[in-house]
Design an enzyme around this catalytic site. Structure first.
Site, PDB file in Angstrom:
ATOM      1  N   ARG A  93      22.350 -23.727  12.589  1.00 29.01           N
ATOM      2  CA  ARG A  93      21.540 -24.889  12.192  1.00 29.01           C
ATOM      3  C   ARG A  93      22.433 -26.000  11.644  1.00 29.01           C
ATOM      4  NH1 ARG A  93      16.652 -23.597   8.296  1.00 29.01           N
ATOM      5  NH2 ARG A  93      18.316 -23.456   6.755  1.00 29.01           N
ATOM      6  N   LYS A 198      19.232 -30.302   8.504  1.00 28.39           N
ATOM      7  CA  LYS A 198      19.235 -30.237   7.041  1.00 28.39           C
ATOM      8  C   LYS A 198      20.201 -31.296   6.514  1.00 28.39           C
ATOM      9  CE  LYS A 198      18.746 -26.444   3.752  1.00 28.39           C
ATOM     10  NZ  LYS A 198      17.516 -26.877   3.079  1.00 28.39           N
ATOM     11  N   GLU A 234       5.027 -29.582   6.558  1.00 29.28           N
ATOM     12  CA  GLU A 234       5.553 -28.507   5.714  1.00 29.28           C
ATOM     13  C   GLU A 234       5.295 -28.838   4.251  1.00 29.28           C
ATOM     14  OE1 GLU A 234       9.771 -27.970   6.323  1.00 29.28           O
ATOM     15  OE2 GLU A 234      10.018 -30.070   6.854  1.00 29.28           O
TER      16      GLU A 234
HETATM   17  C1  LIG Z   1      12.520 -29.025   4.333  1.00 30.66           C
HETATM   18  C2  LIG Z   1      12.673 -27.552   4.401  1.00 30.66           C
HETATM   19  N1  LIG Z   1      11.769 -26.836   5.068  1.00 30.66           N
HETATM   20  C3  LIG Z   1      11.854 -25.497   5.158  1.00 30.66           C
HETATM   21  C4  LIG Z   1      12.899 -24.801   4.591  1.00 30.66           C
HETATM   22  C5  LIG Z   1      12.999 -23.319   4.736  1.00 30.66           C
HETATM   23  O1  LIG Z   1      14.038 -22.989   5.628  1.00 30.66           O
HETATM   24  P1  LIG Z   1      14.794 -21.605   5.511  1.00 30.66           P
HETATM   25  O2  LIG Z   1      13.791 -20.535   5.711  1.00 30.66           O
HETATM   26  O3  LIG Z   1      15.799 -21.617   6.610  1.00 30.66           O
HETATM   27  O4  LIG Z   1      15.402 -21.563   4.168  1.00 30.66           O
HETATM   28  C6  LIG Z   1      13.866 -25.503   3.863  1.00 30.66           C
HETATM   29  C7  LIG Z   1      14.983 -24.799   3.220  1.00 30.66           C
HETATM   30  O5  LIG Z   1      16.019 -24.601   3.815  1.00 30.66           O
HETATM   31  C8  LIG Z   1      13.764 -26.912   3.782  1.00 30.66           C
HETATM   32  O6  LIG Z   1      14.687 -27.617   3.112  1.00 30.66           O
END
Ligand SMILES: Cc1ncc(COP(=O)(O)O)c(C=O)c1O
Length: 350
Positions: A93, A198, A234
């Site tokens: 990612r 990210k 989200e």
């Molecule tokens: C905006 C956002 N959505 C969702 C997630 C959850 O992703 P993950 O399960 O890979 O931690 C995160 C954290 O990383 C995030 O910053």
């Protein structure tokens, strides 16, 4: 394994480390890992002590947000070993992000080596099994250099720090831990922009929504799709999950972060529990028809969404035992309390 009695606070003060009562805060651990990209190659600096970074003032990361980060947890298993959870997915990612912000990828073996080295260097700070805490691992990536024009950097720093953490949402998971969320009028990312990577800027853009939600007494903001404000995106830094009859549903959107925990939960539901699953657009109005709601992510793990409050309407959801089943299986796999049929655990220390 000896556990430290003290952690270092910024400013050189010390305080006792109490693994069972940690929040989600930065506690300065002794070591971090660093690599630098210059003249077309990555050079590993390895484990370093200084938690303060010295960057050129013109660095793209500082002015143009040419920055990425990742988050993962390292945990002590029931067998006493130390495990990361799917770290290669975080590497991939981050490199999807690097492509988008026009920087060089971090070689996957360098990324994984960094996770291993920084964990081993800070091993006494990995919380013990059963404490409910974890070592949060934060890899990040900065475009740096003497620059003023709007263009990608030629040099990059890849660094990883760690900090022991407790639950992200106070109280964590449980049938008595329902959280309330507020539908935001703000967008964290553009429809075809950077929401799927990210990148730090997405998070600066989310501060106003988070501030407003928390200021009204809610745990976090729920985002709607930035094009039409019709579909659920989200919740803060966690992806959304819903139960509709027998089916586990989760939103499809280019502008949400593809959560590794969500992907894991969907796979557990589908392949281990044989539940029907759907990844598709979910209109906010469909909350009327959902039987239960939750959100998930590395920091949040899994959290019961008890209430969502919109502009003219709110929705209340009961705790559903299926959240418990998913939580137990996910955390069981992460901490070696259960078998790992998917090969998700990554052993750092045996
Ligand atoms: C905006 C956002 N959505 C969702 C997630 C959850 O992703 P993950 O399960 O890979 O931690 C995160 C954290 O990383 C995030 O910053």
């Amino acid at each position: 394994m000896d556990k430290p009695r003290f952690y270092f606070l910024n400013g050189g003060k010390t305080a006792e480390l109490d693994f069972a009562n940690l929040g989600f805060d930065y506690l300065r651990c002794p070591y971090r890992f660093e690599a630098v990209f210059e003249h077309g190659i990555w050079r590993t600096r390895g484990v370093v002590e200084d938690n303060v970074m010295h960057l050129p003032e013109g660095s793209q990361a500082l002015h143009y947000g040419q920055e990425l980060f990742e988050g993962m947890k390292v945990q002590t298993g029931s067998d006493g070993k130390v495990y990361a959870f799917r770290p290669l997915e975080n590497a991939r990612r981050m490199n999807d992000g690097a492509r988008y912000i026009q920087g060089p990828p971090v070689p996957e073996d360098l990324f994984i080596r960094g996770i291993e080295e920084v964990t081993l260097a800070n091993l006494p700070y990995v919380p013990p099994y059963g404490s409910g805490a974890a070592l949060y691992v934060r890899p990040f990536y900065l475009g740096v250099g003497d620059n003023v024009g709007v263009k990608p950097a030629k040099s990059y720093v890849f660094r990883i720090f760690v900090t022991p953490v407790g639950p992200y949402f106070k109280g964590g998971f449980g049938p008595d831990q329902g959280k309330r969320f507020r539908v935001s009028e703000h967008d964290r990312a553009a429809p075809q922009g950077t929401g799927h990577i990210k990148a730090g800027g997405n998070y600066a853009a989310s501060f106003i929504a988070g501030h407003e939600a928390k200021g009204h007494g809610y745990a976090e903001a729920l985002y709607l799709d930035p094009a039409e404000h019709t579909y659920i995106e989200e919740i803060g830094a966690a992806n959304f999950l819903g139960l509709k009859g027998k089916t586990l549903v989760t939103p499809e959107s280019h502008s949400i972060l593809p959560s590794i925990v969500r992907r894991s939960i969907m796979e557990i539901a589908e392949k281990l529990f044989k539940w029907p699953t759907e990844t598709r657009k979910i209109p906010l109005a469909e909350l009327d028809a959902l039987d239960a709601a939750a959100c998930c992510g590395t920091a949040a793990v899994l959290v019961w969404v008890q209430e969502i409050v919109g502009k003219d309407k709110s929705w209340v959801f009961p705790f559903d035992e299926r959240w418990q089943k998913l939580y137990d299986e996910l955390v069981g796999i992460q901490t070696a309390a259960r078998p790992d049929p998917f090969g998700w655990r990554y052993e750092i220390q045996g």
